[in-house]
Design an enzyme around this catalytic site. Structure first.
Site, PDB file in Angstrom:
ATOM      1  CG  HIS A 188      88.409   6.241  22.839  1.00 59.71           C
ATOM      2  ND1 HIS A 188      88.495   7.514  22.323  1.00 59.71           N
ATOM      3  CD2 HIS A 188      88.181   5.412  21.784  1.00 59.71           C
ATOM      4  CE1 HIS A 188      88.340   7.452  21.001  1.00 59.71           C
ATOM      5  NE2 HIS A 188      88.156   6.193  20.655  1.00 59.71           N
ATOM      6  CE  LYS A 237      92.309   5.831  21.600  1.00 60.31           C
ATOM      7  NZ  LYS A 237      92.794   4.764  20.694  1.00 60.31           N
TER       8      LYS A 237
END
Length: 275
Positions: free
Chosen positions: A154, A158
């Site tokens: 990600h 995040k």
């Protein structure tokens, strides 16, 4: 359908707004952010990257849920719990994509789900939810001579790891193996760890750049490997799935449903899973 979008100024919130404004049969009646957020007062259409819509960002969640038939919530565990309590008061259906929910959060949502219908899923993508089903099937078919490793990538901003989707994939693999994930999860390795213990389900969380979300479930056995992978290129896939879930919830009986229910991947009576 009158829709409220909670956490509307976040990356997913803006994607949810854009999907809702682009859909037929949807009237976006509210967009909610935390008190003091710099987006308060901004037109929702502009926030979504389009034309003004005449509705501005507010911090009044109670009024928003009182106006809406359904709300899409990609916020934080604490905010989601508060929104669930308000949804019960106002009879508003909920679509919850918040990640990082723990057992106590899910228990609180179950209490709310006794009164209102909600879809709770760590990932709203249709492809990811098919990946969850496939992971369970493969884990059931392959014995413990096949090691299970889950790798996710990600963007660097995040805040939780492993991702909610990675943990859901771990749960699917554990269910297929007939074990509890907490008993077999390997959440990190560093230093002289010794040989890999048979039957463990490993996780690796990668962070960098602007990656929307990649997930791979690796089954590594003697002489062969099977890899199941989903790559997300646009947050719109999650937003469209959330919107589909909101439509699906209309006139649905109270309960905590998952995306497998929305997609018809599970018998209708089984509605207490976060998948």
């Amino acid at each position: 359908m009158r829709l409220a979008v909670m956490g509307c100024a976040g990356r997913m919130g803006r994607a949810n707004l854009a999907a809702a404004f682009g859909a037929t049969g949807v009237d976006v009646v509210a967009g909610i952010e935390t008190t003091g957020h710099p987006a308060i007062g901004t037109d929702l259409g502009l926030l979504a990257g389009g034309e003004p819509r005449g509705v501005t960002v507010s911090d009044d969640a109670a009024t928003a849920l009182g106006q809406a038939d359904a709300a899409i919530d990609f916020t934080s565990p604490a905010a989601t719990r508060a929104h669930a309590d308000l949804a019960v008061v106002h009879g508003c259906a909920l679509v919850i994509g918040t990640t990082g929910l723990d057992a106590s959060d899910l228990e609180a949502l179950d209490r709310a789900a006794a009164k209102v219908a909600m879809v709770v899923a760590p990932n709203m993508s249709r492809g990811v939810n098919l990946l969850l089903e496939l992971t369970e099937v493969v884990a059931r078919a392959l014995d413990a001579s096949f090691d299970v490793e889950i790798v996710e990538l990600h963007h660097g901003r995040k805040v939780d790891a492993p991702s909610g989707t990675a943990l859901a994939l771990g749960e699917a693999a554990a269910k297929g193996r007939g074990v509890a994930l907490d008993d077999v999860a390997e959440r990190g390795r560093d230093g002289l760890t010794g040989p890999r213990e048979a039957g463990r389900i490993g996780f690796a969380a990668l962070r960098g750049g602007d990656a929307v979300g990649d997930h791979t479930v690796l089954f590594a056995g003697p002489g062969e490997r099977l890899e199941l992978t989903h790559r997300a290129g646009d947050r719109g896939i999650y937003a469209h799935g959330a919107l589909q879930a909101a439509f699906w919830l209309q006139d649905r009986a109270p309960g905590r449903y998952g995306m497998a229910d929305v997609l018809g991947l599970r018998p209708p009576a089984d509605h207490r899973s976060a998948r």
